[in-house]
Design an enzyme around this catalytic site. Structure first.
Site, PDB file in Angstrom:
ATOM      1  N   ARG A 126      35.578  61.447  45.140  1.00  0.00           N
ATOM      2  CA  ARG A 126      34.383  62.070  45.383  1.00  0.00           C
ATOM      3  C   ARG A 126      33.882  61.086  47.022  1.00  0.00           C
ATOM      4  NH1 ARG A 126      28.615  59.578  42.553  1.00  0.00           N
ATOM      5  NH2 ARG A 126      29.344  57.800  43.970  1.00  0.00           N
TER       6      ARG A 126
ATOM      7  N   LYS B 241      27.186  61.783  49.570  1.00  0.00           N
ATOM      8  CA  LYS B 241      26.616  60.146  49.329  1.00  0.00           C
ATOM      9  C   LYS B 241      27.038  59.555  51.088  1.00  0.00           C
ATOM     10  CE  LYS B 241      27.133  55.927  46.487  1.00  0.00           C
ATOM     11  NZ  LYS B 241      25.378  56.539  46.170  1.00  0.00           N
TER      12      LYS B 241
HETATM   13  N1  PLP Z   1      22.265  59.679  42.526  1.00  0.00           N
HETATM   14  C1  PLP Z   1      21.804  59.173  44.323  1.00  0.00           C
HETATM   15  C2  PLP Z   1      21.147  59.541  44.689  1.00  0.00           C
HETATM   16  C3  PLP Z   1      22.731  57.667  44.238  1.00  0.00           C
HETATM   17  O1  PLP Z   1      22.448  56.416  44.633  1.00  0.00           O
HETATM   18  C4  PLP Z   1      23.720  57.185  43.451  1.00  0.00           C
HETATM   19  C5  PLP Z   1      24.264  56.238  42.936  1.00  0.00           C
HETATM   20  O2  PLP Z   1      25.176  56.099  43.950  1.00  0.00           O
HETATM   21  C6  PLP Z   1      22.908  58.071  42.306  1.00  0.00           C
HETATM   22  C7  PLP Z   1      22.840  59.440  41.982  1.00  0.00           C
HETATM   23  C8  PLP Z   1      24.579  57.590  40.134  1.00  0.00           C
HETATM   24  O3  PLP Z   1      25.862  58.424  41.219  1.00  0.00           O
HETATM   25  P1  PLP Z   1      26.843  57.431  40.080  1.00  0.00           P
HETATM   26  O4  PLP Z   1      26.728  57.423  38.670  1.00  0.00           O
HETATM   27  O5  PLP Z   1      28.083  57.712  40.819  1.00  0.00           O
HETATM   28  O6  PLP Z   1      26.940  56.011  40.624  1.00  0.00           O
HETATM   29  C1  COI Z   2      24.899  53.043  43.276  1.00  0.00           C
HETATM   30  O1  COI Z   2      23.674  53.251  42.517  1.00  0.00           O
HETATM   31  O2  COI Z   2      26.306  52.996  43.504  1.00  0.00           O
HETATM   32  C2  COI Z   2      24.245  53.573  44.629  1.00  0.00           C
HETATM   33  O3  COI Z   2      24.488  53.770  45.876  1.00  0.00           O
HETATM   34  C3  COI Z   2      22.705  52.839  44.408  1.00  0.00           C
HETATM   35  C4  COI Z   2      22.343  52.052  45.902  1.00  0.00           C
HETATM   36  C5  COI Z   2      21.114  53.564  46.142  1.00  0.00           C
HETATM   37  C6  COI Z   2      22.462  51.335  45.686  1.00  0.00           C
END
Ligand code: PLP
Ligand code: COI
Length: 340
Positions: free
Chosen positions: A81, A184
């Site tokens: 990612r 991200k």
């Molecule tokens: N959506 C947003 C806006 C986030 O900040 C996060 C955190 O990482 C997620 C979704 C969830 O992604 P992941 O499951 O890869 O941590």
């Molecule tokens: C994560 O879950 O790793 C994120 O980046 C979310 C963040 C807003 C703490």
């Protein structure tokens, strides 16, 4: 030997640990990278990451298993990612092997801060990629820094695995239809600060964003993806090019189908057609699986399963996922990387 901290009562707060990793990209290549005790970055005042938001980050965790070992959950997915984020923002990509090696090094070097098994706490790891160097026109940076630091954390939403309420945002979007929602990048989070703070001040855990073009379908939560379990037992989650592809969400999708025997669908979830959804939750690295008690949509209070109790399928998904992450449940092949 773990350090002496109040492991059961950690929040989601920064803590400066002894070691972090840093690597520099210059003249078209990455250096080997190294661990350092210097927690301050020294960069040009004219770095594009500071002015034009040319930066991206990741979030993943290290888990302490029952037998005292440390392991990571799907770090190759975070690497992939970050590469997509880098491509979207014209940054130098970090190869998967370099990314995973950096994360392993940081977890190992700070092993005394990986919370004990059974506390529910984990080591949160934050990889960061920034464009640096003296550039003042809007253009990609000539150099990049990739750094990885970490800290022990507890639950992101108050109370951990307990339903909390969320509010739908109509006044602010986190991303544009063809913008950077799927990457991200810090800018998405900067855009979410006002609605996020308004939500927190009025007692909500976070904001639910709708599709930015029409405000009719659910996109995601400010810090996590959204999922629901329909009354006929299907795991549903929004499909949209402007949401972050959550690694937790895709893991839950797989577990729902292959371990729980549910039907699964990435689909459109209309904000005015929620009666079909029996249980709802937010999922992410920080959020883990967080049951959503209710959401407020303008002046409507929509309750899902219950405002006080997590639903049975959400509970099963939480147990399966965290069981794998902490090493108590057999993981699908390739999901776990051992640190020690
Ligand atoms: N959506 C947003 C806006 C986030 O900040 C996060 C955190 O990482 C997620 C979704 C969830 O992604 P992941 O499951 O890869 O941590
Ligand atoms: C994560 O879950 O790793 C994120 O980046 C979310 C963040 C807003 C703490």
């Amino acid at each position: 030997m773990t350090v002496d901290l109040d492991w059961n009562n950690l929040g989601f707060d920064y803590m400066k640990l002894p070691f972090r990793y840093i690597s520099h990209f210059k003249d078209g290549k990455w250096d080997d990278g190294e661990l350092t005790d210097d927690a301050t970055l020294h960069i040009s005042e004219s770095s594009p990451s500071l002015h034009y938001g040319q930066q991206g980050f990741e979030g993943l965790k290290a888990y302490r298993t029952k037998d005292g070992h440390i392991q990571l959950f799907r770090p190759d997915q975070n690497a992939a990612r970050l590469q997509k984020t880098a491509e979207r923002l014209m940054m130098a990509p970090v190869p998967t092997e370099k990314f995973v090696d950096a994360v392993v090094q940081v977890a190992k070097a700070n092993e005394d801060y990986v919370p004990p098994y059974g506390t529910g706490a984990t080591l949160y790891i934050r990889p960061l990629l920034i464009g640096v160097g003296p550039v003042i026109g809007v253009q990609p940076a000539p150099e990049y820094i990739f750094t990885v630091f970490a800290m022990p954390v507890g639950p992101y939403f108050k109370g951990g695995f307990k339903p909390t309420n969320f509010v739908v945002s109509y006044d602010y979007d986190r991303a544009a239809p063809h913008g950077t929602g799927a990457a991200k990048v810090g800018g998405n989070y900067a855009a979410s600060l006002i609605p996020g703070q308004n939500a927190h001040h009025t007692g909500y855990s976070d904001v639910i964003y709708l599709d930015p073009a029409t405000h009719t379908t659910i996109e995601e939560v400010g810090s996590a993806n959204f999922f629901g379990i329909t009354k006929d037992g299907t795991f549903v989650t929004p499909k949209s090019p402007s949401i972050l592809p959550s690694i937790t969400k895709y893991s839950l999708l797989w577990l729902a189908e292959h371990r729980l025997g549910l039907k699964v669908a990435e689909t459109t979830i209309k904000i005015d057609e929620l009666d079909d959804i029996a249980e709802a939750g937010a999922c992410g690295t920080a959020a883990v699986v967080a049951p959503i008690g209710a959401i407020d949509i303008k002046d409507k209070h929509h309750v899902f399963y219950s405002e006080t109790e997590a639903g049975p399928i959400t509970t099963k998904l939480y147990e399966e996922l965290t069981g794998i992450q902490f090493g108590d449940v057999e993981a699908p092949e390739g999901w776990i990387v051992k640190v020690d």
